[in-house]
Design a protein around this motif. Structure first.
Motif, mmCIF file in Angstrom:
data_model
loop_
_atom_site.group_PDB
_atom_site.id
_atom_site.type_symbol
_atom_site.label_atom_id
_atom_site.label_comp_id
_atom_site.label_asym_id
_atom_site.label_seq_id
_atom_site.Cartn_x
_atom_site.Cartn_y
_atom_site.Cartn_z
ATOM 1 N N ALA A 116 0.872 -1.094 0.006
ATOM 2 C CA ALA A 116 -0.075 0.041 -0.156
ATOM 3 C C ALA A 116 0.816 1.244 -0.032
ATOM 4 O O ALA A 116 0.501 2.252 -0.702
ATOM 5 C CB ALA A 116 -0.890 -0.115 1.303
ATOM 6 N N THR A 117 2.015 1.227 0.548
ATOM 7 C CA THR A 117 2.893 2.374 0.687
ATOM 8 C C THR A 117 3.623 2.603 -0.488
ATOM 9 O O THR A 117 3.591 3.805 -1.097
ATOM 10 C CB THR A 117 4.091 2.028 1.708
ATOM 11 N N PHE A 118 3.962 1.329 -1.237
ATOM 12 C CA PHE A 118 4.409 1.672 -2.697
ATOM 13 C C PHE A 118 3.424 1.972 -3.744
ATOM 14 O O PHE A 118 3.650 2.846 -4.747
ATOM 15 C CB PHE A 118 5.111 0.607 -3.216
ATOM 16 N N ILE A 119 2.180 1.697 -3.482
ATOM 17 C CA ILE A 119 1.274 2.021 -4.367
ATOM 18 C C ILE A 119 0.775 3.518 -4.207
ATOM 19 O O ILE A 119 0.706 4.151 -5.213
ATOM 20 C CB ILE A 119 -0.089 1.121 -4.067
ATOM 21 N N GLN A 120 1.001 4.080 -3.008
ATOM 22 C CA GLN A 120 0.657 5.482 -2.869
ATOM 23 C C GLN A 120 1.987 6.262 -3.314
ATOM 24 O O GLN A 120 1.866 7.261 -3.992
ATOM 25 C CB GLN A 120 0.643 5.888 -1.265
ATOM 26 N N ALA A 121 3.183 5.657 -3.584
ATOM 27 C CA ALA A 121 4.144 6.331 -3.916
ATOM 28 C C ALA A 121 4.202 6.743 -5.580
ATOM 29 O O ALA A 121 4.270 7.508 -6.125
ATOM 30 C CB ALA A 121 5.651 5.626 -3.588
ATOM 31 N N PHE A 122 3.427 5.523 -6.224
ATOM 32 C CA PHE A 122 3.307 5.322 -7.496
ATOM 33 C C PHE A 122 2.254 6.467 -7.911
ATOM 34 O O PHE A 122 2.465 7.252 -9.009
ATOM 35 C CB PHE A 122 2.608 3.948 -7.992
ATOM 36 N N SER A 133 -1.367 9.955 2.734
ATOM 37 C CA SER A 133 -1.698 9.761 3.760
ATOM 38 C C SER A 133 -1.818 8.568 4.715
ATOM 39 O O SER A 133 -1.906 7.316 4.110
ATOM 40 C CB SER A 133 -3.275 10.425 4.334
ATOM 41 N N GLU A 134 -1.648 8.476 6.054
ATOM 42 C CA GLU A 134 -1.603 7.170 6.710
ATOM 43 C C GLU A 134 -2.948 6.501 6.579
ATOM 44 O O GLU A 134 -3.029 5.398 6.665
ATOM 45 C CB GLU A 134 -1.251 7.466 8.047
ATOM 46 N N GLN A 135 -3.974 7.389 6.530
ATOM 47 C CA GLN A 135 -5.418 6.788 6.462
ATOM 48 C C GLN A 135 -5.499 5.999 5.155
ATOM 49 O O GLN A 135 -6.119 4.831 4.980
ATOM 50 C CB GLN A 135 -6.387 7.951 6.753
ATOM 51 N N ARG A 136 -5.149 6.683 3.948
ATOM 52 C CA ARG A 136 -5.157 6.088 2.724
ATOM 53 C C ARG A 136 -4.423 4.727 2.583
ATOM 54 O O ARG A 136 -4.777 3.808 1.981
ATOM 55 C CB ARG A 136 -4.738 7.030 1.927
ATOM 56 N N THR A 137 -3.290 4.698 3.283
ATOM 57 C CA THR A 137 -2.524 3.362 3.387
ATOM 58 C C THR A 137 -3.296 2.337 3.915
ATOM 59 O O THR A 137 -3.197 1.235 3.471
ATOM 60 C CB THR A 137 -1.027 3.702 4.289
ATOM 61 N N LEU A 139 -6.641 1.998 4.381
ATOM 62 C CA LEU A 139 -7.513 1.594 3.474
ATOM 63 C C LEU A 139 -7.012 0.749 2.412
ATOM 64 O O LEU A 139 -7.989 -0.235 1.937
ATOM 65 C CB LEU A 139 -8.315 2.920 2.828
ATOM 66 N N ILE A 140 -5.958 1.155 1.504
ATOM 67 C CA ILE A 140 -5.515 0.320 0.469
ATOM 68 C C ILE A 140 -5.142 -1.021 0.903
ATOM 69 O O ILE A 140 -5.269 -1.941 0.370
ATOM 70 C CB ILE A 140 -4.359 1.294 -0.269
ATOM 71 N N THR A 141 -4.463 -1.031 2.237
ATOM 72 C CA THR A 141 -4.194 -2.410 2.753
ATOM 73 C C THR A 141 -5.209 -3.357 2.820
ATOM 74 O O THR A 141 -5.472 -4.478 2.811
ATOM 75 C CB THR A 141 -3.319 -2.184 4.081
ATOM 76 N N ALA A 142 -6.174 -2.444 3.495
ATOM 77 C CA ALA A 142 -7.656 -3.565 3.617
ATOM 78 C C ALA A 142 -8.148 -4.040 2.131
ATOM 79 O O ALA A 142 -8.569 -5.062 2.303
ATOM 80 C CB ALA A 142 -8.753 -2.712 4.433
ATOM 81 N N ALA A 143 -8.208 -3.020 1.075
ATOM 82 C CA ALA A 143 -8.628 -3.599 0.050
ATOM 83 C C ALA A 143 -7.719 -4.798 -0.502
ATOM 84 O O ALA A 143 -8.334 -5.756 -0.939
ATOM 85 C CB ALA A 143 -8.513 -2.388 -0.993
ATOM 86 N N ILE A 144 -6.259 -4.556 -0.373
ATOM 87 C CA ILE A 144 -5.337 -5.671 -0.827
ATOM 88 C C ILE A 144 -5.688 -6.942 0.121
ATOM 89 O O ILE A 144 -5.811 -8.133 -0.585
ATOM 90 C CB ILE A 144 -4.040 -5.165 -0.278
ATOM 91 N N LEU A 145 -6.043 -7.034 1.282
ATOM 92 C CA LEU A 145 -6.407 -8.148 2.135
ATOM 93 C C LEU A 145 -7.718 -8.586 1.588
ATOM 94 O O LEU A 145 -7.563 -10.021 1.601
ATOM 95 C CB LEU A 145 -6.426 -7.502 3.500
ATOM 96 N N LEU A 146 -8.500 -8.075 1.172
ATOM 97 C CA LEU A 146 -9.833 -8.312 0.843
ATOM 98 C C LEU A 146 -9.763 -9.279 -0.630
ATOM 99 O O LEU A 146 -10.178 -10.451 -0.651
ATOM 100 C CB LEU A 146 -10.812 -7.245 0.468
ATOM 101 N N VAL A 147 -8.921 -8.853 -1.421
ATOM 102 C CA VAL A 147 -8.604 -9.408 -2.800
ATOM 103 C C VAL A 147 -7.925 -10.639 -2.360
ATOM 104 O O VAL A 147 -8.300 -11.891 -2.860
ATOM 105 C CB VAL A 147 -7.827 -8.419 -3.802
#
Length: 483
Positions: A116-122, A133-137, A139-147
Motif C-alpha cells: 500500500a505504501t508503494f502504491i501510494q508512492a506510484f 496519508s496514513e489513513q489511505r495506506t 484503506l488500501i491495505t484493507a482492499a489488498i487483504l480483501l482481494v
C-alpha cells in the motif's frame, strides 16, 4: 501423521517451491528494507551482509527441511515441536504454534502495508496532486487483504497457478530491473564502492550500526516455512517439501545478491537518497528518470501483492492445523473445509481479519509498520528455532527420506545460534535518539504474545491441549479420508 486427509493434494514440486520463493520475495524484501541498510552499514553490509546471512539462513532452512521430511503436515512447526519434545510436549507445541500464528499474521499484514505504501508512492508520481496519508495506506491495505482473501477462498488449484505466475513475475521482474539499472544510467559507482561504509543510525559505534544492517537480509528471508505448511497438499511431500525450502532459499540468495548489487551501483547521491522517504524509489528516479522508475515500481508492487497472497495461504494452513488440534478459540470453525472448494475458507477470513487488526493502528501512526515487521520477524524466527532446538536435544532422531545424515546435528546447532543472535538484534534499539517514532517495538510485541500465551496456557489450555492429536491407527485414519 495421524490425521484424516481433508485437503486436496494438488501442489507439485514446483508449486511447493513457488510458495516459499514468493513469500521470501527478494524484490519485496529488498525494496522495503534497502533504505534501512543504506543507513545501517551501507553497501559493505548490504552486499557482504547479504552473502553471510544468506548462508546462515541456508543452515536454518536445511534443519527445517530435515524436520519437514520427517513430519510433513500443515501444522508444520508446532506439530514437529510437539513430536520432538522429550517432556511437556503440549507446552512446547502451544508456544511454537502461537509464535508461528502471530508471525504469520504479522507477515501478511506487513507485506500488505508495504504494498500500500508503494502504491501510494506510484500514485503520487503519476498524479502530483495526490496526497499521501496514513489513513489511505490503511484503506488500501484493507482492499489488498480483501482481494487476497477472495483468491485464497477459491480452489487450491487457483492459488497454485498464481504462485507459478509469481515465480516468473519475480524472475523476469528482477531481470528487467537489473538490466535497466545496469544499461540505462549514465553514471555508475566505481567497483570499490561496494566497500563503502555508512552509519547514520545515530549510534557512534560503527560495529553496532553494521550489525543492525544485517537485519535487511534477515527481514527478507522470512516465510520459507510456507513449503512446510503446504506439505499436506503437496505430492511426494516427504521429498518435495524439503526441496522446496532449500531451493527457495538458494535461488533467492543468488538472485537477491544480483538485485542488491544493481541497486548499490546505481546510487547517484548517497546522502540525499538515503534520507528519502523511499530510498530505492529515489534511486530509480535519479538513475533512470521518472517514466522508467514508474514502470519498474509497478513490477515491485506486483511482487509485493504476490508475496502477500502466498503469505496468507501459508497463514491459513497454520490456522487450519492449529485449530484441528483444538488450540484456538472456535477451533471447530477454523478447521472446517469447504465441500465445494476443498479449502479452509473460514481460516482464510480469520487470517485476513487478524492481519487487518494489526494494520489499523497505522491509521494514526506510521510507526505501526515497524511494530508489524517486528511481530512478523521475531515471531517467525523463534517459531523456526524451537523444533530445531528440540531436534538437537534428542539422542536419536528418525529422519525422513530427505535428511542431512551425520551433518544434521552440527547444522542444527549453527541454525539455533544464528536464530538467537538475530532475534537479539531485532530487539535492540535501531535508531538514536530513541523517540516514539524510532522506538523498536519488537520486545514489547514479543512480551505481549508470550504473556497472553502463558496466562492462557495456565488458565485453561494445559488441561485440554496436549499437543498434536492422533485420530487413530493408519488404517482407521485412512477410512476417515474425505478425498
Amino acid at each position: 501423521m495421524g490425521y484424516p486427509r481433508k485437503l486436496t493434494r494438488r501442489f507439485r514440486a514446483f508449486d511447493n517451491f513457488a510458495i516459499s520463493f514468493t513469500i521470501i520475495n527478494i524484490i519485496s524484501g529488498i525494496f522495503s528494507s534497502f533504505g534501512f541498510g543504506m543507513n545501517a552499514g551501507g553497501p559493505r553490509i548490504l552486499v557482504f551482509g547479504w552473502i553471510a546471512v544468506s548462508i546462515l539462513v541456508l543452515f536454518i532452512g536445511a534443519s527445517m527441511a530435515e524436520i519437514t521430511s520427517a513430519y510433513p503436515t500443515s501444522g508444520a512447526l508446532y506439530f514437529s515441536a510437539g513430536k520432538l519434545a522429550k517432556r511437556h510436549r503440549g507446552a512446547w507445541s502451544w508456544y511454537t504454534g502461537w509464535l508461528n500464528f502471530v508471525g504469520q499474521v504479522g507477515g501478511t499484514a506487513a507485506t500488505g502495508y508495504a504494498a500500500a505504501t508503494f502504491i501510494q508512492a506510484f500514485l503520487a508520481m503519476q498524479w502530483p496532486s495526490y496526497e499521501v496519508s496514513e489513513q489511505r495506506t490503511v484503506l488500501i491495505t484493507a482492499a489488498i487483504l480483501l482481494v487476497q482473501a477472495l483468491a485464497n477462498t477459491y480452489t487450491v488449484h487457483l492459488v497454485a497457478i498464481l504462485n507459478r505466475i509469481s515465480v516468473w513475475w519475480l524472475l523476469i521482474g528482477m531481470v528487467v530491473i537489473v538490466t535497466a539499472l545496469t544499461v540505462l544510467p549514465e553514471h555508475h559507482q566505481p567497483a570499490s564502492f561496494v566497500t563503502h561504509f555508512a552509519n547514520n543510525t545515530g549510534f557512534t559505534n560503527g560495529l553496532y550500526g553494521a550489525l543492525l544492517g544485517l537485519l535487511v537480509t534477515s527481514w527478507t528471508f522470512t516465510g520459507f516455512d510456507g513449503s512446510f505448511h503446504m506439505s499436506e497438499e503437496t505430492v511426494g511431500a516427504t521429498v518435495n517439501a524439503p526441496k522446496g525450502i532449500m531451493r527457495a532459499i538458494g535461488y533467492s540468495a543468488v538472485t537477491g545478491l544480483i538485485l542488491m548489487l544493481a541497486l548499490v551501483y546505481a546510487i547517484t547521491d548517497y546522502r540525499t537518497e538515503a534520507s528519502a522517504d523511499a530510498p530505492p524509489v529515489q534511486i530509480l528516479i535519479d538513475a533512470l528518470g521518472t517514466g522508467t522508475a514508474k514502470f519498474l515500481l509497478l513490477i515491485v508492487i506486483g511482487a509485493m501483492l504476490f508475496c502477500g497472497l502466498a503469505n496468507m495461504t501459508s497463514n491459513t494452513r497454520q490456522i487450519f492445523a492449529f485449530s484441528r488440534d483444538g488450540a484456538m478459540p472456535g477451533s471447530r470453525w477454523w478447521h472446517s473445509v469447504s465441500a465445494r472448494t476443498r479449502t479452509p475458507v473460514k481460516a482464510v477470513w480469520l487470517a485476513a481479519a487478524c492481519s487487518l487488526v494489526l494494520v489499523i493502528p497505522g491509521w494514526w501512526s506510521h510507526t505501526a509498520f515497524t511494530a508489524i515487521v517486528s511481530v512478523n520477524v521475531v515471531g517467525l524466527f523463534l517459531a523456526y528455532g524451537v523444533p530445531i532446538f528440540l531436534r538437537l536435544r534428542l539422542d536419536t532422531f528418525e529422519p525422513g527420506p530427505w535428511n542431512l545424515g551425520r551433518w544434521g546435528r552440527p547444522v542444527a546447532a549453527v541454525a539455533v545460534v544464528w536464530i538467537v543472535l538475530s532475534n537479539v538484534l531485532f530487539m535492540l534499539p535501531q535508531a538514536s535518539p530513541i523517540t516514539p517514532g524510532s522506538f523498536n517495538y519488537a520486545p514489547i510485541a514479543l512480551a505481549v504474545v508470550l504473556i497472553i500465551a502463558t496466562v492462557w496456557w495456565f488458565a485453561t489450555a494445559r488441561h485440554r491441549f496436549q499437543g498434536p492429536v492422533s485420530y487413530g491407527r493408519p488404517d482407521e485414519v485412512a477410512a476417515m479420508d474425505l478425498i
